[in-house]
Design a protein around this motif. Structure first.
Motif, PDB file in Angstrom:
ATOM      1  N   HIS A  82       0.923  -1.150   0.245  1.00  0.00           N
ATOM      2  CA  HIS A  82       0.139   0.160  -0.039  1.00  0.00           C
ATOM      3  C   HIS A  82       0.883   1.241  -0.023  1.00  0.00           C
ATOM      4  O   HIS A  82       2.120   1.356   0.858  1.00  0.00           O
ATOM      5  N   LEU A  84       1.188   5.855  -0.167  1.00  0.00           N
ATOM      6  CA  LEU A  84       0.815   6.822   0.311  1.00  0.00           C
ATOM      7  C   LEU A  84       1.881   7.460  -0.579  1.00  0.00           C
ATOM      8  O   LEU A  84       3.071   8.003  -0.614  1.00  0.00           O
ATOM      9  N   SER A 110      -2.163  -0.421  -4.992  1.00  0.00           N
ATOM     10  CA  SER A 110      -2.811   0.021  -3.737  1.00  0.00           C
ATOM     11  C   SER A 110      -2.497   1.401  -3.333  1.00  0.00           C
ATOM     12  O   SER A 110      -1.320   1.387  -3.050  1.00  0.00           O
ATOM     13  N   ASP A 112      -3.428   5.590  -1.215  1.00  0.00           N
ATOM     14  CA  ASP A 112      -4.382   6.732  -0.612  1.00  0.00           C
ATOM     15  C   ASP A 112      -3.285   7.546  -1.008  1.00  0.00           C
ATOM     16  O   ASP A 112      -1.895   7.669  -1.375  1.00  0.00           O
ATOM     17  N   TYR A 114      -1.984  11.922   0.937  1.00  0.00           N
ATOM     18  CA  TYR A 114      -2.574  12.957   1.995  1.00  0.00           C
ATOM     19  C   TYR A 114      -1.573  14.169   2.315  1.00  0.00           C
ATOM     20  O   TYR A 114      -0.858  14.480   1.592  1.00  0.00           O
ATOM     21  N   ALA A 133      -0.522   6.868   7.994  1.00  0.00           N
ATOM     22  CA  ALA A 133      -0.169   6.090   7.444  1.00  0.00           C
ATOM     23  C   ALA A 133       0.429   4.829   8.493  1.00  0.00           C
ATOM     24  O   ALA A 133       0.162   3.917   7.006  1.00  0.00           O
ATOM     25  N   GLN A 136      -2.968   2.637   7.689  1.00  0.00           N
ATOM     26  CA  GLN A 136      -3.432   1.690   6.713  1.00  0.00           C
ATOM     27  C   GLN A 136      -3.155   1.052   5.895  1.00  0.00           C
ATOM     28  O   GLN A 136      -3.326   0.903   5.650  1.00  0.00           O
TER      29      GLN A 136
END
Length: 800
Positions: A82, A84, A110, A112, A114, A133, A136
């Motif tokens: 994952h 970021l 995958s 996210d 911020y 993070a 997550q």
């Protein structure tokens, strides 16, 4: 007389190089000279600059750290880690984040994102965000447009088991973070040949390294937005990024970009770097200034037209709100500064702080005050509970604001920036010491010359040089932006042929300039009030940019005014103004930016019956017409009495006698500008130049009316009914008859003298004076500006 806001300078290009390159490339001498003065002095360089594509873009793997970043990202993709994306809240950070989202979507990752909140969190990596993070499940962070200074935060990320790839373009500190890898062309040992990439430019290079020739062409649109918005130099590789981005944007497949162009009022087919800078970028930045930058990221990454339209509309409203917030703070800051400086001069560095000054826009406010006062400016927002202040600084070329802040670093909790702009935080208890320390530093650095702004122009031209063909040819220099600005031209000795205002409430100015047989339209947005200062016939010098006006299928060249000057003293015709005092205050404000380096002095002159407008005309000296002395000071102003110089002389009332006019011209022999604000008397109430026939008719009427002593007021009423003359005119004619012994005045009555001694009218001083007063009144009441100006000049020469 209007002084230019800045001193104009235009470089001289080597005429031999200009001629040879114009001949070699079959371009005009003007275009050739523009290229040469911008340092492009060979045909090969010129073709590369104008047409692009001559040299291949630099290999992204020349960026130090790229060979480590690409396999680490591929590993994350393969093992389904994952990721970021950690960005910034300005337009470059938003663009960088959006570009990385498109890349990771394309790769099926995958991930996210911020972006810290500007007001609540501030710039850069934050440990609490790293904790989030970790929760997550993030194991790899890719920073965009940030991270190069995050030494401690990246050390913390390492402690909690998160790898960090930093992509940034800001100046690296001495102590570099120990990230998984750092990608920044400004790293001391980075061999990448072009150092001017924006944050989004570095992210774009990462995408190219990951995908190579598979990189979608349209991603250059997003790279172009951040590059222009972050004021990166539009030279070298940035020109190609922006050029390619604009070409793609004219048929953009991004719903968000199409919607953003639409709300910005930009025609897609002609979008330019200037449209990005002044249309798109402010709306993207408004998201981070007043809300959260995530909304702008969503706009640049959405695949749905309806969502894009809604988000673009929201950003447009935020930008309008931002403009209102900025306008309010500018008004408050200006008032605060004027209050602080009533008893002294404006400080070398302006420091202002207040509660409720939105920290998201204080940089814009600082820029606007710098433009107005041409001083380094620091604007601080004070937190009402903690007393902590956050602020932004903007500086002039003569002062390195980062160095100035470094000199008093002990007074701040944090600061950072570069020579032209900076940010800082400190407690309100330190503000006074902070301002004092900065001004002590500035006193040792700045000289009077530093406070005279200079504008670099490209050439001095005639209107006949600025044809449609010239404007089209100049487009070969686009895209325009930092280090490659729109060409600015100086035109000397043009005549204003037409002046009018445009837009709602006459907000904008449009004038037609003429030189010989050549004319051109010139526009100045937001300068509609200047129409009062530029009557037809004014000789003017202008600094302007050349553009093309397209309307109803026709195209013609037009100028965008940047600055102007008028070298002759001027008369401003505001005769009959409904509120002369308010108009005087208004024209004083209009002239203030055009008063040059001289001390700005303004004076108002009025009849004794008018109360001195002390509160409305703050900063002006007051003078009263005097029946004995002609004119006298109502408030002491030795500086004016000594020099006789005023920038603006406001005649709230006209002089009533030639003696008052001559005294006025004697006290103010060197007024730069005179504003005529006196009322216009009704035609019947005006004096007229008397003739012998007037006196013959009056003599006969008096013989019948005043054969016996008759009250003078009754005589005047009867005479006014039987003639076309006003009571005011008749009263002064009676003065003439009395002086010549044709009538006798006694105890308020008038008696006709039946056999007076014959005398010539010209023997009467009252007759001569009446003629002079009537002549003066005719010029002041109904004379054209040129007639009145010539007549006053002749009077002034007579006085001197």
């Amino acid at each position: 007389m209007l002084y230019s806001k800045t001193r104009w300078q235009s470089p001289a290009a080597d005429p031999d190089i200009v001629r040879d390159m114009a001949r070699s490339l079959s371009i005009s001498p003007l275009l050739s000279s523009l290229l040469v003065t911008r340092g492009i002095d060979t045909p090969h360089e010129a073709l590369s600059f104008m047409d692009g594509g001559v040299e291949a873009p630099h290999d992204p793997f020349l960026l130090k750290g790229m060979t480590e970043a690409v396999p680490r990202i591929r590993k994350a993709l393969k093992e389904e880690e994952h990721i970021l994306i950690y960005g910034d809240y300005d337009a470059d950070g938003v663009s960088s984040t959006a570009l990385m989202i498109h890349l990771l979507r394309y790769l099926g990752a995958s991930f996210d994102i911020y972006i810290p909140h500007r007001s609540n969190e501030g710039y850069g990596l934050h440990n609490h965000a790293l904790d989030w993070a970790l929760q997550q499940g993030v194991s790899l962070i890719i920073t965009v447009d940030t991270g190069i200074s995050a030494y401690h935060q990246i050390a913390y990320a390492n402690e909690i088991g998160i790898d960090v790839i930093v992509t940034d373009h800001h100046e690296p500190p001495e102590l570099l973070p120990e990230a998984y890898t750092l990608i920044n062309p400004k790293l001391p040992d980075c061999p990448y040949p072009f150092k001017g990439l924006a944050g989004v430019g570095v992210a774009y290079k990462l995408a190219l390294a990951m995908l190579g020739e598979e990189t979608p062409k349209e991603w250059a649109e997003i790279a172009a937005i951040g590059t222009v918005a972050d004021l990166m130099p539009l030279l070298g590789e940035n020109r190609e990024i922006v050029r390619n981005g604009l070409a793609s944007m004219r048929n953009s497949r991004f719903s968000g970009i199409r919607a953003l162009l639409d709300v910005s009022g930009v025609t897609m087919s002609t979008v330019s770097a200037v449209n990005i800078a002044f249309g798109m970028a402010p709306r993207i930045n408004a998201s981070g200034r007043l809300d959260h930058a995530g909304r702008a990221v969503a706009l640049l990454t959405t695949e749905h037209a309806d969502e894009a339209e809604q988000l673009a509309g929201e950003l447009d409203l935020l930008n309008k709100e931002r403009q209102l917030v900025v306008e309010r703070i500018v008004v408050e800051a200006t008032a605060k500064l004027e209050q602080l400086t009533q008893r002294g001069e404006i400080p070398d560095i302006i420091v202002l702080a207040e509660h409720g000054w939105n920290v998201g826009v204080v940089g814009i406010v600082a820029s606007k005050l710098l433009e107005r006062y041409y001083r380094p400016v620091i604007i601080l927002d004070i937190h009402p509970e903690t007393g902590m202040c956050k602020g932004s600084a903007r500086s002039i070329p003569g002062l390195d604001i980062y160095a100035a802040l470094s000199s008093c670093s002990n007074l701040m909790d944090h600061f950072g920036g570069h020579p032209a702009a900076a940010g800082m935080s400190l407690h309100r208890d330190s503000i006074e010491a902070f301002a004092t320390a900065l001004n002590q530093y500035a006193a040792n650095v700045l000289t009077p010359e530093h406070f005279v702004p200079v504008t670099s122009a490209d050439a001095e031209v005639s209107i006949s040089d600025l044809s449609l063909q010239t404007a089209l040819e100049l487009e070969r220099l686009a895209p325009f932006g930092m280090s490659n600005p729109l060409p600015k031209f100086i035109i000397h000795g043009a005549t204003v042929k037409e002046t009018r205002t445009m837009g709602q409430e006459g907000k904008h100015l449009k004038i037609v300039l003429q030189q010989g047989k050549s004319t051109i339209e010139a526009l100045a947005f937001g300068k509609g009030d200047l129409a009062k200062l530029l009557p037809v016939g004014t000789m003017i010098n202008v600094l302007a940019e050349l553009s093309i006006n397209e309307w109803n299928g026709s195209r013609k060249p037009q100028l965008m005014l940047q600055d102007l000057s008028v070298q002759e003293a001027q008369l401003f015709d505001l005769r009959g103004a409904a509120d002369a005092v308010r108009q005087a205050a208004h024209i004083r404000e209009l002239l203030l930016p055009y008063s040059g380096a001289v001390t700005y002095r303004a004076a108002a002159v009025f009849q004794s019956e008018r109360m001195a407008p002390q509160t409305e005309l703050i900063g002006m000296s007051f003078w009263v017409y005097d029946k004995e002395a002609g004119i006298s000071a109502a408030n002491k102003d030795d500086s004016i009495q000594e020099s006789g110089h005023v920038s603006l002389l406001c005649l709230l009332d006209m002089p009533e006698t030639p003696e008052q006019l001559d005294a006025l011209l004697n006290v103010f022999p060197n007024a730069d500008n005179i504003a005529l604000l006196h009322s216009i008397k009704d035609g019947r109430e005006r004096l007229i130049i008397p003739t012998r026939d007037h006196f013959k008719i009056l003599y006969k009427l008096l013989a019948s009316i005043t054969a016996v002593a008759t009250p003078e007021h009754e005589v005047l009423l009867r005479l006014s009914r039987q003639s076309s003359l006003s009571i005011r005119m008749l009263s002064k004619m009676l003065d003439v008859f009395e002086e010549l012994d044709f009538i006798e005045r006694s105890q308020g009555s008038v008696t006709f003298i039946t056999q007076p001694t014959a005398k010539s009218l010209t023997a009467s001083s009252h007759f001569v004076r009446l003629g002079q007063m009537a002549e003066m009144e005719r010029y002041f009441m109904e004379g054209s500006l040129s007639e009145l100006q010539d007549w006053m000049l002749s009077r002034r020469l007579g006085v001197s």
